[in-house]
Design an enzyme around this catalytic site. Structure first.
Site, PDB file in Angstrom:
ATOM      1  CB  ALA A  81      48.309 -72.364 -10.617  1.00  0.00           C
ATOM      2  CG  HIS A  82      43.618 -75.004 -13.175  1.00  0.00           C
ATOM      3  ND1 HIS A  82      42.553 -75.970 -13.564  1.00  0.00           N
ATOM      4  CD2 HIS A  82      44.024 -74.560 -14.398  1.00  0.00           C
ATOM      5  CE1 HIS A  82      42.575 -76.145 -14.731  1.00  0.00           C
ATOM      6  NE2 HIS A  82      43.600 -75.273 -15.333  1.00  0.00           N
ATOM      7  CB  CYS A 111      39.099 -79.000 -22.451  1.00  0.00           C
ATOM      8  SG  CYS A 111      40.326 -78.935 -21.104  1.00  0.00           S
TER       9      CYS A 111
HETATM   10  N1  PMP Z   1      47.533 -79.416 -21.128  1.00  0.00           N
HETATM   11  C1  PMP Z   1      46.946 -80.461 -20.479  1.00  0.00           C
HETATM   12  C2  PMP Z   1      47.493 -81.826 -20.689  1.00  0.00           C
HETATM   13  C3  PMP Z   1      45.828 -80.095 -19.520  1.00  0.00           C
HETATM   14  O1  PMP Z   1      45.213 -81.078 -19.120  1.00  0.00           O
HETATM   15  C4  PMP Z   1      45.261 -78.663 -19.651  1.00  0.00           C
HETATM   16  C5  PMP Z   1      43.958 -78.261 -18.930  1.00  0.00           C
HETATM   17  N2  PMP Z   1      43.097 -79.061 -19.145  1.00  0.00           N
HETATM   18  C6  PMP Z   1      46.008 -77.802 -20.134  1.00  0.00           C
HETATM   19  C7  PMP Z   1      47.210 -78.142 -21.138  1.00  0.00           C
HETATM   20  C8  PMP Z   1      45.430 -76.224 -20.326  1.00  0.00           C
HETATM   21  O2  PMP Z   1      45.821 -75.690 -19.104  1.00  0.00           O
HETATM   22  P1  PMP Z   1      44.884 -74.466 -18.604  1.00  0.00           P
HETATM   23  O3  PMP Z   1      43.636 -74.647 -18.084  1.00  0.00           O
HETATM   24  O4  PMP Z   1      45.985 -73.914 -17.558  1.00  0.00           O
HETATM   25  O5  PMP Z   1      45.083 -73.526 -20.013  1.00  0.00           O
END
Ligand code: PMP
Length: 377
Positions: free
Chosen positions: A197-198, A321
């Protein structure tokens, strides 16, 4: 008057959209547990089921095939825990795919090489499959729809067509795609699709794993019978309500995507004239219209990110991340980008409310930062 900050980090997370905020505030006051049969419970259940329809519409799925999770990380983890013997993947995937896939019980992990342009060499799947299928067992291909660092799109529909002919199932991490390209699980032909969602104007901490044709899905979280026994735990009602509202807005935002592309292209052209040695990573490939990954060769991206931050501009070095980690982005490394170029890569990502003034603010900051970097050199 000082200008507000310039937020150009939409691939890390998008600001909450007004519709999502309103839906969440309404949902916060629901008393009931959605599993309860009384009126309060039914009111909470209705909010979840409305959101399920909204999220299903975003990706062309049946509402019954939408499983709400705590985010795409959980959606991805659920898929890889489902008992595969062989998993095909590439190193450009997000860590929330790579870690659970590599840590799973799969006997074989087949890595697909990545071309310099960011596209996975998907012929490597056929090369393995056509050697005979006995060694494959339960086979899963995972291939992201769009990369979070470069925006490069992968040929997911082609891979899924091949997979169907050979009895393999397909998962796509589609987190970066909705609201930026049309996403339709039927047209893609994948069995599992993860979204969050975010990244599309909803709240953080909620996402979904979407299935096609009721693909098999053992629950990762066990206990209660929520989500048709596919994900136990009392639902995050406000989060799910916000996700549903944001999904509606994201579909509408697709109409404005050409304006984002024009701004992104203008930004890249202006940067190339400021700094002719600039590398625009993934520029030769089909890529998301909102994403620009540019490298300054020999300059440390982290320093640039701090300088932009001080100048009021928010952007990323590599993926959000992995920032804070020493070393270069695993995505750029997998693409074979030379380390000195990869180390200097920054990601600028736009969104539906990005304006020409935001681009102008970024370019003004860039001119100052590059001038002082040139003096220091
Ligand atoms: N997959 C991708 C390609 C992403 O960019 C992200 C978020 N950085 C995620 C997975 C993980 O999503 P969430 O933050 O909802 O755990």
């Amino acid at each position: 008057m000082t200008r507000a900050r310039t937020y150009l980090d939409w691939n890390a997370t998008a600001p909450l959209c007004d519709a999502a905020r309103a839906a969440m505030i309404r949902a916060l006051d629901l008393v009931g547990n959605p599993s309860s049969v009384h009126a309060e419970g039914r009111a909470a259940r209705a909010v979840i089921e409305d959101a399920r329809e909204q999220v299903a519409a975003l990706v062309g799925a049946r509402p019954a095939d939408v499983v709400f999770t705590s985010g795409a990380t959980e959606a991805n983890a659920t898929v890889f825990a489902a008992g595969w013997d062989t998993i095909y993947l590439c190193e450009a995937e997000h860590d929330s795919v790579l870690a659970p896939a590599k840590g799973s019980q799969a006997r074989r992990i087949i890595e697909l090489p990545i071309e310099r342009d960011g596209r996975a060499v998907v012929d490597a799947i056929a090369a393995d499959v056509l050697c005979g299928s006995d060694h494959i067992g339960r086979g899963l291909i995972t291939l992201q729809l769009a990369n979070n660092e470069t925006g490069v799109l992968q040929p997911v529909a082609d891979v899924a067509a091949f997979a169907r002919e050979h009895g393999l199932l397909v998962h796509t991490d589609a987190v970066q795609a909705p609201g930026r390209i049309a996403v339709d699980i039927e047209a893609l032909g994948v069995d599992y699709l993860s979204i969050s969602a975010h990244k599309l104007g909803g709240p953080k901490g909620v996402g979904a794993l979407v299935l096609r044709d009721g693909a098999p899905l053992p629950a990762l979280l066990m206990g209660g019978g929520q989500e048709r026994r596919r994900r136990a735990g009392t639902e995050n009602i406000a989060g799910i309500a916000g996700f549903g509202a944001a999904a509606v807005v994201a579909l509408q935002n697709l109409r404005g995507i050409d304006a984002q592309r024009a701004r992104r292209d203008r930004l890249e052209a202006a940067m190339l004239s400021l700094y002719p040695e600039l590398t625009v990573i993934g520029a030769e490939s089909p890529r998301l219209a909102n994403t620009s990954c540019i490298a300054f060769s020999g300059k440390a991206a982290e320093t640039f990110v701090i300088k932009y931050d001080l100048a009021g501009v928010s952007l990323s070095a590599g993926s959000a991340c992995s920032s804070g980690k020493v070393g270069t982005s695993h995505v750029l490394r997998a693409m074979g980008i030379p380390p000195d170029v990869a180390r200097s890569a920054i990601r600028i990502s736009l969104g539906p409310t990005t304006t020409d003034d935001d681009i102008a603010a970024f370019l003004a900051a860039s001119a100052t930062i590059l001038r002082s970097a040139a003096k220091a050199a």
